[in-house]
Design a protein around this motif. Structure first.
Motif, short mmCIF file in Angstrom:
data_model
loop_
_atom_site.label_atom_id
_atom_site.label_comp_id
_atom_site.label_asym_id
_atom_site.label_seq_id
_atom_site.Cartn_x
_atom_site.Cartn_y
_atom_site.Cartn_z
N THR A 239 14.52 2.67 27.66
CA THR A 239 15.88 2.16 27.79
C THR A 239 16.37 2.13 29.23
OG1 THR A 239 16.80 4.37 27.43
CG2 THR A 239 16.48 2.97 25.48
N SER A 240 15.68 2.82 30.12
CA SER A 240 16.17 2.93 31.51
C SER A 240 15.88 1.68 32.33
CB SER A 240 15.55 4.15 32.19
OG SER A 240 14.13 4.04 32.21
N ASN A 241 14.79 0.96 31.99
CA ASN A 241 14.46 -0.24 32.77
C ASN A 241 13.50 -1.12 31.98
OD1 ASN A 241 11.50 0.28 33.63
ND2 ASN A 241 12.53 2.18 34.21
N ALA A 242 13.36 -2.35 32.45
CA ALA A 242 12.41 -3.31 31.86
C ALA A 242 11.71 -4.02 33.00
CB ALA A 242 13.12 -4.30 30.97
N VAL A 243 10.39 -4.14 32.89
CA VAL A 243 9.58 -4.77 33.94
C VAL A 243 9.10 -6.13 33.43
CG1 VAL A 243 7.56 -4.57 35.42
CG2 VAL A 243 8.85 -2.52 34.80
N LEU A 244 9.51 -7.20 34.13
CA LEU A 244 9.13 -8.56 33.76
C LEU A 244 8.12 -9.08 34.79
CD1 LEU A 244 12.65 -10.05 32.94
CD2 LEU A 244 11.18 -8.63 31.50
N THR A 245 7.06 -9.67 34.30
CA THR A 245 6.04 -10.24 35.18
C THR A 245 6.42 -11.67 35.55
OG1 THR A 245 4.31 -8.89 34.17
CG2 THR A 245 3.60 -10.81 35.42
N ILE A 246 6.45 -11.96 36.84
CA ILE A 246 6.81 -13.28 37.33
C ILE A 246 5.80 -13.68 38.41
CG2 ILE A 246 9.26 -13.09 36.80
CD1 ILE A 246 9.78 -12.25 39.65
N PRO A 247 5.72 -14.98 38.77
CA PRO A 247 4.78 -15.39 39.81
C PRO A 247 5.03 -14.66 41.12
CG PRO A 247 5.61 -17.30 38.64
CD PRO A 247 6.41 -16.13 38.17
N GLY A 248 4.01 -14.00 41.62
CA GLY A 248 4.13 -13.28 42.88
C GLY A 248 4.29 -11.78 42.73
N GLY A 249 4.71 -11.31 41.51
CA GLY A 249 4.91 -9.88 41.35
C GLY A 249 5.67 -9.55 40.08
N THR A 250 6.57 -8.58 40.19
CA THR A 250 7.33 -8.13 39.02
C THR A 250 8.81 -8.01 39.36
OG1 THR A 250 6.97 -5.79 39.58
CG2 THR A 250 5.38 -6.84 38.09
N LEU A 251 9.63 -8.16 38.35
CA LEU A 251 11.06 -7.92 38.45
C LEU A 251 11.40 -6.75 37.54
CD1 LEU A 251 14.07 -8.57 39.08
CD2 LEU A 251 13.98 -10.22 37.17
N THR A 252 12.00 -5.71 38.11
CA THR A 252 12.41 -4.54 37.33
C THR A 252 13.92 -4.53 37.19
OG1 THR A 252 10.52 -3.26 38.16
CG2 THR A 252 12.33 -2.03 37.16
N ILE A 253 14.38 -4.61 35.93
CA ILE A 253 15.82 -4.58 35.63
C ILE A 253 16.18 -3.17 35.18
CG2 ILE A 253 17.67 -5.61 34.28
CD1 ILE A 253 15.80 -8.02 33.83
N HIS A 254 17.13 -2.57 35.85
CA HIS A 254 17.52 -1.19 35.55
C HIS A 254 18.80 -1.14 34.74
CE1 HIS A 254 14.66 1.22 38.02
NE2 HIS A 254 14.56 0.08 38.68
N SER A 255 18.91 -0.11 33.92
CA SER A 255 20.13 0.13 33.16
C SER A 255 21.26 0.49 34.11
CB SER A 255 19.89 1.26 32.16
OG SER A 255 21.09 1.58 31.49
N ASN A 256 22.44 0.05 33.78
CA ASN A 256 23.61 0.29 34.63
C ASN A 256 24.52 1.32 33.95
OD1 ASN A 256 25.70 0.21 36.42
ND2 ASN A 256 26.26 -1.92 36.05
N GLY A 257 24.32 2.58 34.31
CA GLY A 257 25.16 3.63 33.75
C GLY A 257 25.01 3.80 32.25
N GLY A 258 23.81 3.58 31.74
CA GLY A 258 23.57 3.75 30.30
C GLY A 258 23.66 2.47 29.51
N ALA A 259 24.33 1.46 30.05
CA ALA A 259 24.40 0.17 29.35
C ALA A 259 23.12 -0.60 29.61
CB ALA A 259 25.60 -0.63 29.85
N ASN A 260 22.46 -1.03 28.54
CA ASN A 260 21.18 -1.73 28.75
C ASN A 260 21.10 -3.02 27.94
OD1 ASN A 260 20.96 -0.71 26.19
ND2 ASN A 260 19.00 0.32 26.51
N ALA A 261 22.24 -3.60 27.62
CA ALA A 261 22.25 -4.84 26.84
C ALA A 261 22.00 -6.04 27.73
CB ALA A 261 23.59 -4.99 26.12
N LEU A 262 21.20 -6.97 27.23
CA LEU A 262 20.92 -8.22 27.92
C LEU A 262 21.40 -9.37 27.05
CD1 LEU A 262 17.34 -7.74 29.40
CD2 LEU A 262 19.42 -8.17 30.70
#
Length: 524
Positions: free
Chosen positions: A327-350
């Motif tokens: 729940t703390s982060n999600a790692v997305l694979t994209i061309p060239g590397g990765t994008l890591t999206i972090h939870s913001n103060g416990g909120a993790n809704a996308l």
């Protein structure tokens, strides 16, 4: 059938015009040496000619780009060769200054040339081609470097802190603390400084709680941070000039890089509650990447997403990050590397439609030399010459390659930072510091090796241009040959044809004139 005079005249004019047209067409071909002068001469051939001419125009543009790139890289190659020569001379001066057989006056004499070499290096780092700085990244209209003052110290408590220096000085200022305590602390601190290499000193007092040292025309302010943390310093006697004990500082020349870099990768969230400084991208990106969330979910669940490499004009969809329960982060694979999206103060809704822009810092200026081939013509000066640099968003400048301005005296911390090493060499020569000069020697060796490595990189790009130019030259000759095969006339064949058509035209004129002169009276 009765043949009238009108019919005779029309036939005469028609034959004459047809023969004359053929003769004029051949005459035009003789003048232009081309058998295709207009689309009606050979519609298919003209289309092929236009295609080849378009290819030739593209090749010409590529070769013009190569010529420009050769100018930039050749100048850079020459500049780095000159830099290496200067380093060799600086090493010779350092070897003299490190010798125990010379006096303080000798080191001062050597320091004058060392300072000139430092200034010459700064000038070379500001080299321009056609008015454009070749070592400033995209900031080609500005100098890559600006001279300024910096500080070296033998105290790691001081070197690890941020500071700013304002003012100018012709010689190194050496500073010695006479009291032990804290900069920014609750007690006064006495310190003294010299502007003539340690021959004479001026004593001043830093008031309790103050963070600014005054050297009469030059000031140095320390940043205590937030929350504030005082800076401990150690004293030794005013009669003790041994810089191995106590806190000493040398305020000396350096150069600050003013161009841009290619170090950072920025991530900006759009239409999302998870936009924050923790979001990060890792890898090697040469262009912006836009990432779009395609389903409403959370960081721990399966995430469906798309990405675009052209600013959102087109998308590559169907990408999935499987559910992993994190729940703390999600790692997305994209061309060239990765994008890591972090939870913001416990909120993790996308939310579906949320987007993240991955924007890499860029400093390279690339020129196209073939259809899918580009060559970088400039360089980031700080990655070659070092110096100090204030990164975008930083509160102050810091030393390039490492954030260490600590003088150890035992040569245990060499650096490839050329401008910092030269600044220290000037400082230690001007203040008769033999061990400091010795420490600069190893750093000069590392700096020269680093500069030669960068020169090799420039040379590799020059060789690449030479190969590309040869390929384009062959292509250009081939295209010209194809065009010539289609549109150029066979001169021998044309001359024969032109003579025949001239004879035909003269025969038409003669026979027609004979016929037109005949009437019934000729037979009376």
């Amino acid at each position: 059938m009765r043949v009238s005079q009108q019919m005779l005249f029309n036939t005469y004019v028609s034959n004459m015009n047809r023969s004359l047209t053929d003769l004029v067409d051949s005459n035009i071909q003789a003048q232009t040496q081309k058998k295709v002068n207009k689309p009606s001469d050979d519609p298919v051939g003209m289309a092929r000619i236009l295609d080849h001419r378009e290819t030739l125009a593209t090749v010409k543009q590529y070769r013009d780009n190569i010529d420009t790139a050769k100018g930039w890289l050749s100048l850079s190659d020459t500049t780095l060769t000159q830099v290496s020569t200067i380093i060799t001379r600086a090493k010779g001066l350092a070897e003299q200054g490190a010798s125990g057989t010379i006096t303080a006056d000798n080191r001062e004499q050597i320091s004058y040339e060392a300072r000139q070499l430092f200034q010459q290096l700064v000038s070379l780092a500001n080299t321009e081609y056609e008015g454009k700085s070749i070592y400033a990244g995209h900031k080609v209209d500005e100098n890559a470097y600006a001279e300024k003052l910096w500080m070296t110290t033998n105290d790691s408590n001081v070197s690890s802190r941020n500071f700013t220096i304002t003012g100018s000085a012709d010689k190194t200022i050496v500073v010695q603390f006479l009291d032990s305590g804290d900069i920014g602390g609750g007690a006064d601190l006495d310190y003294r400084y010299s502007k003539d290499g340690g021959k004479t000193f001026t004593t001043k007092t830093l008031a309790a709680g103050a963070t600014q040292l005054d050297f009469d025309g030059v000031t140095m302010d320390f940043d205590l941070g937030a929350p504030a943390v005082n800076i401990p310093v150690t004293a030794n006697s005013a009669t003790d000039t041994n810089d191995a004990s106590g806190t000493w500082m040398w305020v000396r020349p350096t150069a600050q890089y003013m161009g841009d870099d290619a170090d950072g990768i920025n991530v900006v969230g759009m239409n999302t509650n998870l936009n924050g400084p923790l979001n990060q991208a890792e890898g090697s990106f040469n262009k912006d990447v836009v990432v779009r969330i395609d389903n409403t979910t959370d960081l721990a669940s399966q995430i469906e997403y798309s990405y675009s490499l052209d600013g959102g004009v087109s998308w590559v969809d169907g990408n999935i990050k499987p559910a992993d329960g994190i729940t703390s982060n999600a790692v997305l694979t994209i061309p060239g590397g990765t994008l890591t999206i972090h939870s913001n103060g416990g909120a993790n809704a996308l939310a579906s439609g949320a987007q993240f822009l991955v924007h890499p810092d860029t400093a390279a200026m690339d020129v196209q030399i073939q259809e899918n081939e580009f060559v970088r013509i400039n360089d980031v000066g700080k990655d070659i010459f070092g110096g100090v640099y204030q990164q975008p968003g930083a509160t102050g400048a810091s030393v390039v390659f490492n954030n260490n301005s600590t003088f150890t005296g035992d040569g245990s911390s060499p650096t490839q930072n050329l401008l910092e090493t030269m600044g220290n060499l000037v400082a230690f020569l001007e203040t008769n510091n033999q061990s400091g000069v010795q420490e600069c020697l190893e750093s000069l060796n590392l700096s020269q090796k680093h500069v030669l490595t960068k020169a090799a990189d420039v040379g590799g790009r020059e060789n690449r241009l030479a190969v590309a130019d040869q390929v384009l030259s062959s292509l250009e000759l081939n295209e010209k040959d194809r065009i010539s095969h289609i549109e150029d006339v066979d001169v021998g064949e044309l001359m024969t044809k032109l003579s025949q058509q001239q004879i035909v035209y003269e025969a038409v004129l003669k026979s027609s004139s004979m016929i037109m002169k005949m009437n019934l009276l000729n037979y009376v």
